[in-house]
Write a protein that holds these residues in place. Structure first.
Motif, PDB file in Angstrom:
ATOM      1  N   ALA A  10      31.718  34.296  39.344  1.00 13.21           N
ATOM      2  CA  ALA A  10      31.780  35.550  38.594  1.00 13.21           C
ATOM      3  C   ALA A  10      30.285  35.643  38.950  1.00 13.21           C
ATOM      4  N   PRO A  11      29.784  37.082  38.752  1.00 13.66           N
ATOM      5  CA  PRO A  11      28.182  37.188  38.892  1.00 13.66           C
ATOM      6  C   PRO A  11      27.660  36.988  37.764  1.00 13.66           C
ATOM      7  N   PHE A  44      49.233  31.876  26.773  1.00 13.04           N
ATOM      8  CA  PHE A  44      47.735  32.085  26.733  1.00 13.04           C
ATOM      9  C   PHE A  44      47.106  30.524  26.710  1.00 13.04           C
ATOM     10  N   ARG A  45      47.856  29.654  26.205  1.00 13.64           N
ATOM     11  CA  ARG A  45      46.982  28.303  25.820  1.00 13.64           C
ATOM     12  C   ARG A  45      46.179  27.830  27.338  1.00 13.64           C
ATOM     13  N   GLY A  46      45.063  27.501  27.278  1.00 14.15           N
ATOM     14  CA  GLY A  46      44.516  26.842  28.473  1.00 14.15           C
ATOM     15  C   GLY A  46      43.045  27.801  28.738  1.00 14.15           C
ATOM     16  N   PRO A  47      42.351  27.334  29.512  1.00 15.05           N
ATOM     17  CA  PRO A  47      41.181  27.950  30.115  1.00 15.05           C
ATOM     18  C   PRO A  47      41.339  29.108  31.179  1.00 15.05           C
ATOM     19  N   HIS A  48      42.552  29.658  31.333  1.00 11.95           N
ATOM     20  CA  HIS A  48      42.714  30.827  32.264  1.00 11.95           C
ATOM     21  C   HIS A  48      42.982  31.963  31.688  1.00 11.95           C
ATOM     22  N   TRP A  49      42.891  33.248  32.751  1.00 15.64           N
ATOM     23  CA  TRP A  49      43.485  34.559  32.274  1.00 15.64           C
ATOM     24  C   TRP A  49      44.883  34.477  32.334  1.00 15.64           C
ATOM     25  N   THR A  50      45.401  35.658  31.585  1.00 14.30           N
ATOM     26  CA  THR A  50      46.840  35.791  31.853  1.00 14.30           C
ATOM     27  C   THR A  50      47.069  37.288  31.888  1.00 14.30           C
ATOM     28  N   LEU A  51      48.274  37.428  32.916  1.00  9.80           N
ATOM     29  CA  LEU A  51      48.576  38.732  33.357  1.00  9.80           C
ATOM     30  C   LEU A  51      49.922  38.978  32.608  1.00  9.80           C
ATOM     31  N   LEU A  52      50.072  39.753  31.778  1.00  9.41           N
ATOM     32  CA  LEU A  52      51.315  40.128  31.062  1.00  9.41           C
ATOM     33  C   LEU A  52      51.649  41.501  31.335  1.00  9.41           C
ATOM     34  N   GLY A  95      44.492  31.836  40.318  1.00  9.49           N
ATOM     35  CA  GLY A  95      44.249  31.096  39.218  1.00  9.49           C
ATOM     36  C   GLY A  95      44.650  31.789  37.860  1.00  9.49           C
ATOM     37  N   VAL A  96      45.328  33.050  37.884  1.00 10.66           N
ATOM     38  CA  VAL A  96      45.941  33.788  36.664  1.00 10.66           C
ATOM     39  C   VAL A  96      47.046  33.351  36.358  1.00 10.66           C
ATOM     40  N   ARG A  97      47.773  33.034  35.192  1.00  8.22           N
ATOM     41  CA  ARG A  97      48.903  32.901  34.673  1.00  8.22           C
ATOM     42  C   ARG A  97      49.588  34.233  34.458  1.00  8.22           C
ATOM     43  N   THR A  98      51.008  34.180  34.690  1.00  6.26           N
ATOM     44  CA  THR A  98      51.555  35.334  34.656  1.00  6.26           C
ATOM     45  C   THR A  98      52.918  35.266  33.733  1.00  6.26           C
ATOM     46  N   ALA A  99      53.372  36.493  33.050  1.00  2.00           N
ATOM     47  CA  ALA A  99      54.208  36.180  32.145  1.00  2.00           C
ATOM     48  C   ALA A  99      54.923  37.688  32.145  1.00  2.00           C
ATOM     49  N   ARG A 100      56.172  38.064  32.078  1.00  6.94           N
ATOM     50  CA  ARG A 100      56.755  39.510  32.023  1.00  6.94           C
ATOM     51  C   ARG A 100      57.968  39.356  30.645  1.00  6.94           C
ATOM     52  N   ILE A 101      57.698  40.139  29.888  1.00 11.48           N
ATOM     53  CA  ILE A 101      58.536  40.282  28.534  1.00 11.48           C
ATOM     54  C   ILE A 101      59.023  41.699  28.501  1.00 11.48           C
ATOM     55  N   ALA A 108      39.252  43.065  38.172  1.00 13.44           N
ATOM     56  CA  ALA A 108      39.191  41.515  38.465  1.00 13.44           C
ATOM     57  C   ALA A 108      38.137  41.303  39.515  1.00 13.44           C
ATOM     58  N   ALA A 109      37.701  41.956  40.398  1.00 11.65           N
ATOM     59  CA  ALA A 109      36.523  41.447  41.069  1.00 11.65           C
ATOM     60  C   ALA A 109      35.167  41.662  40.117  1.00 11.65           C
ATOM     61  N   ARG A 110      35.106  42.515  39.230  1.00 11.52           N
ATOM     62  CA  ARG A 110      33.890  42.482  38.341  1.00 11.52           C
ATOM     63  C   ARG A 110      33.800  41.015  37.491  1.00 11.52           C
ATOM     64  N   THR A 111      35.086  40.436  37.179  1.00 11.42           N
ATOM     65  CA  THR A 111      35.077  39.406  36.232  1.00 11.42           C
ATOM     66  C   THR A 111      35.227  37.886  36.899  1.00 11.42           C
ATOM     67  N   GLY A 112      35.141  38.101  38.504  1.00 14.73           N
ATOM     68  CA  GLY A 112      35.339  37.016  39.251  1.00 14.73           C
ATOM     69  C   GLY A 112      36.808  36.426  39.395  1.00 14.73           C
ATOM     70  N   LEU A 113      37.601  37.347  39.289  1.00 12.50           N
ATOM     71  CA  LEU A 113      39.201  36.955  39.573  1.00 12.50           C
ATOM     72  C   LEU A 113      39.336  37.444  41.027  1.00 12.50           C
ATOM     73  N   PRO A 114      39.460  36.288  42.004  1.00 11.55           N
ATOM     74  CA  PRO A 114      39.848  37.039  43.341  1.00 11.55           C
ATOM     75  C   PRO A 114      41.276  37.335  43.495  1.00 11.55           C
ATOM     76  N   VAL A 115      41.507  38.502  44.050  1.00 12.34           N
ATOM     77  CA  VAL A 115      42.814  39.182  44.247  1.00 12.34           C
ATOM     78  C   VAL A 115      43.458  38.141  45.666  1.00 12.34           C
ATOM     79  N   GLY A 116      44.772  37.806  45.280  1.00 12.92           N
ATOM     80  CA  GLY A 116      45.202  36.796  46.352  1.00 12.92           C
ATOM     81  C   GLY A 116      46.309  37.619  47.370  1.00 12.92           C
TER      82      GLY A 116
END
Length: 473
Positions: free
Chosen positions: A323-324, A405-413, A426-432, A465-473
């Protein structure tokens, strides 16, 4: 110059230890230094609010914290050696699907520190004791800290977590603005007492001949009691065994001999103060080095732990080059207003202007209208979850969100929508399915459990995502 560590944390209290844990689990080289020969003694901040329990869940210490403590006892008011009524310290509440921890949990601060220290050590973190800071100098690439004994340490970043009399803050020349909440000094001591039950927090109201209240609280998970006594302004306080014995005997039905041991004692005047800045170059202020609270309402330790929780993931992302540098500017932007709000709350509670209710649980604190918060939806109902809010817990079709959410990662819900958000490395995903305050939408949850971005369409998500250092795969 070659750095000795990426992050130097000054102070091995709850703030410094929590930050050390968060950095260690991210693989960031960090060194905690402490001027004392060991962890500080004393019960001090003994109340852990529900939001801090959620943080400790994420940091991997919740089971130990729960095993070490207990619920707050009901207050028992005494007069002339008789029980005359009960007093509830906190307004009652119930655990919900949204908030699994419903009330403050009592753990003496010395025990909380031991648990955090053990977790830090388990993760490979280091604490160097007997290192008193005497000077600090910084430049474009890092900071060098010198000590009364031992070699200096060169670090990319320094975090001052060394308390209200912070040597690092003084070296930076950062002022604190504040007020005396109450001019009357207070004695606090951890003691052994016979002749009192451990089912109640024993309260002895002030009398004309004593000039202040006495409270004796059993410390959960120990054989100790915490004694708190208020004295008239200007009264010298005797912290010796005989002095504490005289105070207890004069204000209660107990004899002096009933108090058999003083294990730790201190005195203070309740004060509220806020540092003018939380950052100076490569140095950050956290915990009591940045804000000092009245103990009323149990806000101080909890706010300090959440400083560390906010700063940890940001330092980790910048140090790892993900991240910057500008991400670190959001620490002061987010935490200084929160600290100011909590200071006001603790002062009002101390003065009897507000009860220890929902606000003291710290579940409603958040970062709406901050630069790191992006809400792209419009016309939301008042109760809807928004970007900047704490991401609540929920269990939907067997999926518990706090487990996700638990852990040092971002989560995309993704909630109740067929939209396909981009893949973020590096982002964990979940769908509910639609649920509670989440209703429907896409939520990018930060590593510290707050919603960073929210929307109905993923169109603007890659830019955030780019602002916060999350690369888009």
């Amino acid at each position: 110059m070659t750095v000795d560590t990426d992050v130097l944390i000054v102070g091995a209290g709850p703030t410094g230890l929590a930050l050390g844990i968060d950095l260690a689990r991210r693989g960031v080289a960090a060194l905690v230094v402490e001027r004392g020969a060991g962890l500080a003694p004393g019960s001090r901040g003994k109340g852990l609010q529900p939001r801090t329990m959620e943080v400790f869940d994420d940091l991997g210490v919740l089971d130990a914290i729960q095993a070490a403590g207990g619920d707050y006892p009901v207050g028992m008011i005494w007069q002339d050696g008789r029980r005359v009524g009960e007093h509830r310290m906190f307004d009652p509440s119930e655990a919900t699907d949204d908030s699994p921890y419903d009330a403050p949990w009592m753990v003496p601060q010395w025990r909380t520190q031991e648990i955090l220290f053990a977790r830090l050590t388990e993760l490979g973190g280091r604490v160097a004791f007997g290192r008193e800071v005497v000077s600090l100098a910084q430049d474009e690439d890092g900071a060098t800290v010198e000590f009364a004994s031992g070699a200096p340490v060169r670090a990319r970043y320094v975090v001052a977590a060394d308390g209200g009399r912070s040597a690092v803050r003084r070296a930076l020349g950062i002022a604190m603005t504040g007020e005396t909440v109450d001019p009357d000094p207070i004695l606090v001591a951890d003691v052994r007492i016979t002749g009192l039950d451990r089912d109640n927090w024993h309260v002895f109201p002030p009398r004309e001949d004593t000039g202040g209240f006495l409270a004796i609280c059993p410390l959960a998970g120990t054989r100790d009691f915490q004694v708190v006594a208020q004295f008239p302004e200007g009264t010298p306080i005797d912290l010796s065994l005989d002095g504490v014995r005289r105070t207890v005997a004069a204000r209660s039905h107990l004899s002096a001999e009933a108090l058999t041991e003083v294990r730790w004692a201190s005195d203070f005047r309740p004060r509220a103060a806020l540092a003018d800045r939380f950052r100076a170059g490569r140095v950050f202020l956290a915990g009591d080095a940045a804000h000092v609270h009245s103990p009323a309402g149990g806000q101080g330790l909890n706010t300090t732990v959440q400083d560390a929780y906010n700063l940890g993931w940001k330092l980790g992302a910048v140090v790892r080059g993900e991240a910057p540098e500008s991400l670190l500017d959001t620490y002061e932007e987010e935490r200084l207003p929160v600290a100011a709000e909590v200071l006001g709350l603790s002062t009002r509670v101390h003065r009897g202007e507000e009860r220890r209710g929902g606000a003291t649980r710290q579940l409603g604190l958040g970062y709406r209208d901050r630069s790191l918060t992006v809400e792209t939806r419009t016309e939301l109902p008042d109760e809807a979850l928004r970007a900047g809010d704490r991401a609540p817990d929920a269990t939907v079709a067997g999926v518990r969100l706090f487990d996700v959410f638990r852990g040092p990662h971002w989560t995309l819900l993704t909630v109740g929508t067929d939209a396909q958000p981009p893949v973020l490395a590096g982002v964990r995903t979940a769908r509910i399915a639609p649920h509670g305050r989440y209703r429907t939408g896409i939520f990018l949850v930060r590593p510290d459990g707050y919603v960073g971005w929210a929307g109905s369409s993923p169109r603007d998500l890659p830019g955030y995502a780019a602002r916060t250092g999350l690369p888009v795969g």
